[in-house]
Design an enzyme around this catalytic site. Structure first.
Site, PDB file in Angstrom:
ATOM      1  N   ASP A   1     -13.158 -15.419   4.206  1.00  0.00           N
ATOM      2  CA  ASP A   1     -11.944 -14.871   3.612  1.00  0.00           C
ATOM      3  C   ASP A   1     -11.952 -15.171   2.124  1.00  0.00           C
ATOM      4  O   ASP A   1     -12.530 -16.180   1.694  1.00  0.00           O
ATOM      5  CB  ASP A   1     -10.711 -15.556   4.220  1.00  0.00           C
ATOM      6  CG  ASP A   1     -10.345 -14.953   5.572  1.00  0.00           C
ATOM      7  OD1 ASP A   1      -9.420 -15.477   6.209  1.00  0.00           O
ATOM      8  OD2 ASP A   1     -11.008 -13.970   5.956  1.00  0.00           O
TER       9      ASP A   1
ATOM     10  N   LYS B   1     -10.321  -8.713  -0.095  1.00  0.00           N
ATOM     11  CA  LYS B   1      -9.090  -8.187   0.478  1.00  0.00           C
ATOM     12  C   LYS B   1      -8.019  -8.175  -0.593  1.00  0.00           C
ATOM     13  O   LYS B   1      -7.084  -8.935  -0.556  1.00  0.00           O
ATOM     14  CB  LYS B   1      -8.650  -9.067   1.637  1.00  0.00           C
ATOM     15  CG  LYS B   1      -9.611  -9.015   2.798  1.00  0.00           C
ATOM     16  CD  LYS B   1      -8.961  -8.410   3.999  1.00  0.00           C
ATOM     17  CE  LYS B   1      -9.942  -8.435   5.156  1.00  0.00           C
ATOM     18  NZ  LYS B   1      -9.664  -9.565   6.056  1.00  0.00           N
TER      19      LYS B   1
HETATM   20  O1  UP2 Z   1       1.411 -13.139  -2.289  1.00  0.00           O
HETATM   21  C1  UP2 Z   1       1.716 -13.191  -1.090  1.00  0.00           C
HETATM   22  O2  UP2 Z   1       2.852 -13.442  -0.705  1.00  0.00           O
HETATM   23  C2  UP2 Z   1       0.665 -12.958  -0.005  1.00  0.00           C
HETATM   24  C3  UP2 Z   1      -0.136 -11.797  -0.291  1.00  0.00           C
HETATM   25  C4  UP2 Z   1      -1.125 -11.561   0.812  1.00  0.00           C
HETATM   26  C5  UP2 Z   1      -1.125 -10.429   1.602  1.00  0.00           C
HETATM   27  N1  UP2 Z   1      -2.283 -10.335   2.285  1.00  0.00           N
HETATM   28  C6  UP2 Z   1      -2.974 -11.488   2.029  1.00  0.00           C
HETATM   29  C7  UP2 Z   1      -2.255 -12.276   1.134  1.00  0.00           C
HETATM   30  C8  UP2 Z   1      -2.662 -13.640   0.688  1.00  0.00           C
HETATM   31  C9  UP2 Z   1      -3.118 -13.666  -0.696  1.00  0.00           C
HETATM   32  O3  UP2 Z   1      -3.783 -12.667  -1.099  1.00  0.00           O
HETATM   33  O4  UP2 Z   1      -2.790 -14.651  -1.325  1.00  0.00           O
HETATM   34  C10 UP2 Z   1      -4.315 -11.775   2.483  1.00  0.00           C
HETATM   35  C11 UP2 Z   1      -4.551 -11.584   3.908  1.00  0.00           C
HETATM   36  N2  UP2 Z   1      -3.854 -10.762   4.758  1.00  0.00           N
HETATM   37  C12 UP2 Z   1      -4.446 -10.906   6.006  1.00  0.00           C
HETATM   38  C13 UP2 Z   1      -5.531 -11.792   5.893  1.00  0.00           C
HETATM   39  C14 UP2 Z   1      -6.417 -12.200   7.030  1.00  0.00           C
HETATM   40  C15 UP2 Z   1      -7.558 -11.217   7.147  1.00  0.00           C
HETATM   41  O5  UP2 Z   1      -7.376 -10.060   6.712  1.00  0.00           O
HETATM   42  O6  UP2 Z   1      -8.571 -11.628   7.642  1.00  0.00           O
HETATM   43  C16 UP2 Z   1      -5.589 -12.215   4.584  1.00  0.00           C
HETATM   44  C17 UP2 Z   1      -6.573 -13.142   3.962  1.00  0.00           C
HETATM   45  C18 UP2 Z   1      -7.801 -12.312   3.672  1.00  0.00           C
HETATM   46  C19 UP2 Z   1      -8.777 -13.103   2.891  1.00  0.00           C
HETATM   47  O7  UP2 Z   1      -8.488 -14.245   2.570  1.00  0.00           O
HETATM   48  O8  UP2 Z   1      -9.869 -12.538   2.628  1.00  0.00           O
HETATM   49  C20 UP2 Z   1      -4.048 -10.328   7.244  1.00  0.00           C
HETATM   50  C21 UP2 Z   1      -2.888  -9.471   7.219  1.00  0.00           C
HETATM   51  N3  UP2 Z   1      -2.542  -8.637   6.195  1.00  0.00           N
HETATM   52  C22 UP2 Z   1      -1.400  -8.009   6.622  1.00  0.00           C
HETATM   53  C23 UP2 Z   1      -1.058  -8.451   7.895  1.00  0.00           C
HETATM   54  C24 UP2 Z   1       0.086  -7.954   8.704  1.00  0.00           C
HETATM   55  C25 UP2 Z   1      -0.324  -6.739   9.493  1.00  0.00           C
HETATM   56  O9  UP2 Z   1      -1.267  -6.015   9.061  1.00  0.00           O
HETATM   57  O10 UP2 Z   1       0.324  -6.552  10.498  1.00  0.00           O
HETATM   58  C26 UP2 Z   1      -1.997  -9.383   8.290  1.00  0.00           C
HETATM   59  C27 UP2 Z   1      -2.065 -10.200   9.565  1.00  0.00           C
HETATM   60  C28 UP2 Z   1      -2.585  -9.389  10.700  1.00  0.00           C
HETATM   61  C29 UP2 Z   1      -2.555 -10.295  11.900  1.00  0.00           C
HETATM   62  O11 UP2 Z   1      -1.457 -10.575  12.380  1.00  0.00           O
HETATM   63  O12 UP2 Z   1      -3.617 -10.846  12.260  1.00  0.00           O
HETATM   64  C30 UP2 Z   1      -0.643  -7.021   5.862  1.00  0.00           C
HETATM   65  C31 UP2 Z   1      -0.461  -7.336   4.455  1.00  0.00           C
HETATM   66  N4  UP2 Z   1      -0.435  -8.590   3.916  1.00  0.00           N
HETATM   67  C32 UP2 Z   1      -0.181  -8.419   2.597  1.00  0.00           C
HETATM   68  C33 UP2 Z   1      -0.049  -7.100   2.273  1.00  0.00           C
HETATM   69  C34 UP2 Z   1       0.282  -6.557   0.912  1.00  0.00           C
HETATM   70  C35 UP2 Z   1      -0.808  -6.851  -0.063  1.00  0.00           C
HETATM   71  C36 UP2 Z   1      -2.107  -6.425   0.485  1.00  0.00           C
HETATM   72  O13 UP2 Z   1      -2.285  -5.188   0.555  1.00  0.00           O
HETATM   73  O14 UP2 Z   1      -2.936  -7.291   0.839  1.00  0.00           O
HETATM   74  C37 UP2 Z   1      -0.242  -6.387   3.459  1.00  0.00           C
HETATM   75  C38 UP2 Z   1      -0.172  -4.904   3.663  1.00  0.00           C
HETATM   76  C39 UP2 Z   1      -1.468  -4.362   4.285  1.00  0.00           C
HETATM   77  O15 UP2 Z   1      -2.508  -5.107   4.287  1.00  0.00           O
HETATM   78  O16 UP2 Z   1      -1.383  -3.273   4.721  1.00  0.00           O
HETATM   79  C40 UP2 Z   1      -0.015  -9.516   1.656  1.00  0.00           C
END
Ligand code: UP2
Ligand code: SAM
Length: 589
Positions: A357, A379
């Site tokens: 990640d 990501k």
């Molecule tokens: O600033 C913040 O509050 C957190 C922002 C943050 C997000 N994802 C993130 C982070 C952590 C970071 O980058 O610091 C970073 C994030 N989101 C996620 C992961 C885990 C992974 O992808 O392996 C990670 C970490 C990925 C990594 O570290 O490479 C997972 C994630 N994104 C998301 C979700 C919720 C979902 O899809 O139902 C979920 C969880 C799914 C599950 O329950 O297993 C959705 C999400 N999260 C987020 C966003 C908006 C920004 C974006 O497009 O990434 C979005 C919208 C999207 O992905 O469609 C916010």
């Protein structure tokens, strides 16, 4: 609120700085050197004495150095300066002997009247500014680091500065130079084009907030770093700004030492960013799965140049054609390596291919053997889905080539880590993943912030909730329970809409809340406040990702009464740092 002097980097190019007296000649030389290096003229006013000869010997040939061989007169302040500012000098250093304090006071009074910044050696009461203990990158990358203790002692400031500089990667000059040139290139290309396109059709040039870059710098304002981008229906502006946004994400998340090698095409390439050692195959005599000494690996990692975006080395693929690969989904904990499980450590040591990640911090990445192929998912907002797909494809390719693949996830794989999806994906492709739990940041962050997630008479339940659902949707808002500790992940970039939604669902906005960032890492930050202040506090303190939001009475349960009373005149408190205990390296074989 305690007052701290404003620290600025003053552009002194072409200015005139007066140096009155040459007492403490070593300090005087240092002052003159600093003035000349800042591109300003140094005008030394001092009657002839031994020091003058030495100064002429050291600086006499410098075109910006001038010596006025006579006693100082107050009118020098308004006749030795630049004509463009009516000959008023731009800055004054007073280096007079202690017995000349009346003159030093007169100079100070006059400078205050004329609004000339003045520093009097060893007399802070006759100074309107003071210098800092400064490190300037000798390789000219532009990096400068300055430390002040504001009167607690310059030796201490010097020592702290040296500690900070020594903690930086050895290639920090190349990191700063490379990132600076990438940023300027992107701004000159992408944003200028957008500026032309955007403003040819509108009269928004007059719009105040558009500076040279012409566009709101959402890539550079830290609390907007993770603003949602709709991945598959970006506007033209979002498309054009993608490189800007990814550059700011890489600056924020990637291991510092690796930024020296980042290239422009890697910011454009839709593929996954990789951190790969150029060495082909395994280290000499190292059998697959055999743990090697961490000391050798960490040295190798620093010495070998690392390039981004390369496919798996032919050596690895050749070595393992004959075997069926294996996959493990491994939780790496919140950040500190003291919170890594032994199982995770062993998987990291024995992997052929690590898919990490972006949130996995450098301390954990540094445990990866330097001969292991390591890929970091990119990501970033607007690329989450695509990066996820590419990551899974890379994993599958490794498995089909018989590699031991480790999917290194932040925190715990099954807490908002897409662990369940990845488990299903690999199972459907005929591979049975092993899942190793990790300490989730959701609970670890409460512990390292002295927040007892449950405590008798305070909280009898804990809820872990996302702040951002699929494609940025809000979650179903949970009911408000006064005895519950609620931990919102992926929520800080959208605190405004989230708190609005909580308010609409009758949450008590006077509930204590904590913004916990980089929990368990050295640069951890815990900001305590009330729920109603969270949006403005997030904007005020900026973003230090990753961060989460904890809401509930537990936030202040272990604090004294006055340390936990917030109101409009005292909206929040900040605690910096986490004293992680050092790990005995003999435990890490
Ligand atoms: O600033 C913040 O509050 C957190 C922002 C943050 C997000 N994802 C993130 C982070 C952590 C970071 O980058 O610091 C970073 C994030 N989101 C996620 C992961 C885990 C992974 O992808 O392996 C990670 C970490 C990925 C990594 O570290 O490479 C997972 C994630 N994104 C998301 C979700 C919720 C979902 O899809 O139902 C979920 C969880 C799914 C599950 O329950 O297993 C959705 C999400 N999260 C987020 C966003 C908006 C920004 C974006 O497009 O990434 C979005 C919208 C999207 O992905 O469609 C916010
Ligand atoms: C996609 S979730 C991953 C959660 C991870 N699987 C876990 O169990 O910690 C990413 C979110 O976890 C939170 N997070 C991860 N590491 C953190 C840390 N060290 N300090 C504070 N929050 C963290 C942030 O809210 C971030 O937006």
């Amino acid at each position: 609120m305690s007052v701290s002097p404003m620290i600025v980097a003053a552009d002194c190019t072409g200015q005139v700085t007066l140096v009155v007296g040459t007492n403490a000649i070593g300090v005087t030389r240092g002052r003159i050197n600093g003035i000349l290096k800042a591109g300003a003229s140094a005008v030394v006013v001092n009657p002839s004495d031994g020091h003058v000869k030495g100064l002429l010997g050291q600086f006499g040939k410098h075109e910006l150095f001038q010596l006025v061989n006579r006693k100082f007169e107050l009118s020098d302040l308004t006749r030795l300066g630049r004509p463009v500012v009516a000959k008023v000098v731009d800055r004054v250093f007073v280096n007079l002997a202690m017995d000349q304090w009346p003159l030093a006071k007169d100079i100070y009074d006059q400078c205050v009247k004329l609004r000339i910044p003045v520093n009097t050696l060893q007399r802070p009461e006759y100074s309107t500014f003071h210098l800092l203990s400064t490190y300037t990158d000798p390789k000219g990358s532009g990096l400068q680091i300055a430390v002040t203790t504001n009167g607690q002692g310059c030796l201490l400031a010097n020592r702290i500065k040296r500690e900070i500089v020594s903690s930086l990667p050895g290639n920090i000059s190349e990191v700063v130079s490379n990132m600076g040139s990438l940023r300027n290139h992107i701004i000159n290309e992408d944003q200028k084009l957008l500026l032309q396109q955007h403003y040819q059709s509108t009269s928004e040039l007059a719009v105040a907030e558009n500076g040279w870059y012409g566009l709101a710098d959402d890539g550079w304002e830290s609390h907007k770093l993770n603003t949602l981008v709709h991945e598959f229906d970006m506007t033209e502006r979002e498309q054009k700004l993608k490189r800007t946004r990814w550059l700011s994400q890489v600056m924020e998340y990637y291991p510092l030492s690796k930024l020296a090698d980042l290239s422009l095409e890697e910011l454009e390439n839709k593929d996954i960013a990789v951190l790969k050692n150029k060495a082909t195959g395994k280290a000499e005599g190292q059998q697959k799965g055999q743990a090697t000494d961490i000391g050798m690996r960490s040295n190798d990692r620093d010495q070998k140049s690392v390039s981004l975006l390369e496919t798996q080395s032919a050596e690895n693929i050749k070595n393992s054609q004959q075997e069926k690969g294996s996959i493990s989904l491994v939780g790496s904990g919140p950040g500190s390596i003291s919170m890594l499980t032994l199982g995770a450590l062993q998987e990291i040591k024995r992997a052929d291919l690590i898919l990490a990640d972006k949130l996995v911090p450098q301390a954990v990445l540094d445990l990866i053997p330097s001969t292991t192929e390591t890929f970091i998912a990119r990501k970033f907002p607007g690329n989450a889905e695509r990066a996820q797909e590419e990551l899974l494809e890379k994993g599958l390719a490794g498995l089909e080539n018989g590699l031991k693949v480790v999917r290194l996830k932040q925190g715990d794989p099954f807490i908002f880590g897409r662990g369940g999806e990845e488990y299903s994906f690999f199972t459907q492709h005929g591979y049975q993943p092993i899942v190793l739990p990790g300490l989730s940041s959701s609970l670890a962050s409460t512990v390292v912030s002295n927040i007892p997630a449950t405590q008798r008479d305070v909280a009898d339940q804990v809820l872990i909730c996302t702040g951002t659902g699929r494609k940025g949707a809000l979650p179903v808002i949970p009911e408000y329970v006064p005895t519950r500790t609620t931990i919102f992940l992926m929520a800080l970039h959208r605190a405004v809409v989230l708190i609005e939604a909580l308010d609409q669902h009758n949450w008590d906005l006077n509930t204590p809340a904590a913004i916990i960032e980089r929990a368990s890492c050295k640069d951890q930050r815990v900001t305590r406040t009330l729920l109603k202040y969270v949006p403005e506090v997030v904007e005020e303190i900026g973003s230090r990702p990753p961060g989460l939001l904890v809401v509930g009475k537990a936030v202040t349960a272990l604090l004294s009464k006055n340390a936990s009373s917030f109101d409009d005149s005292n909206k929040y408190s900040v605690e910096e740092g986490y004293q992680t205990f050092s790990i005995d390296s003999s435990l890490i074989v």
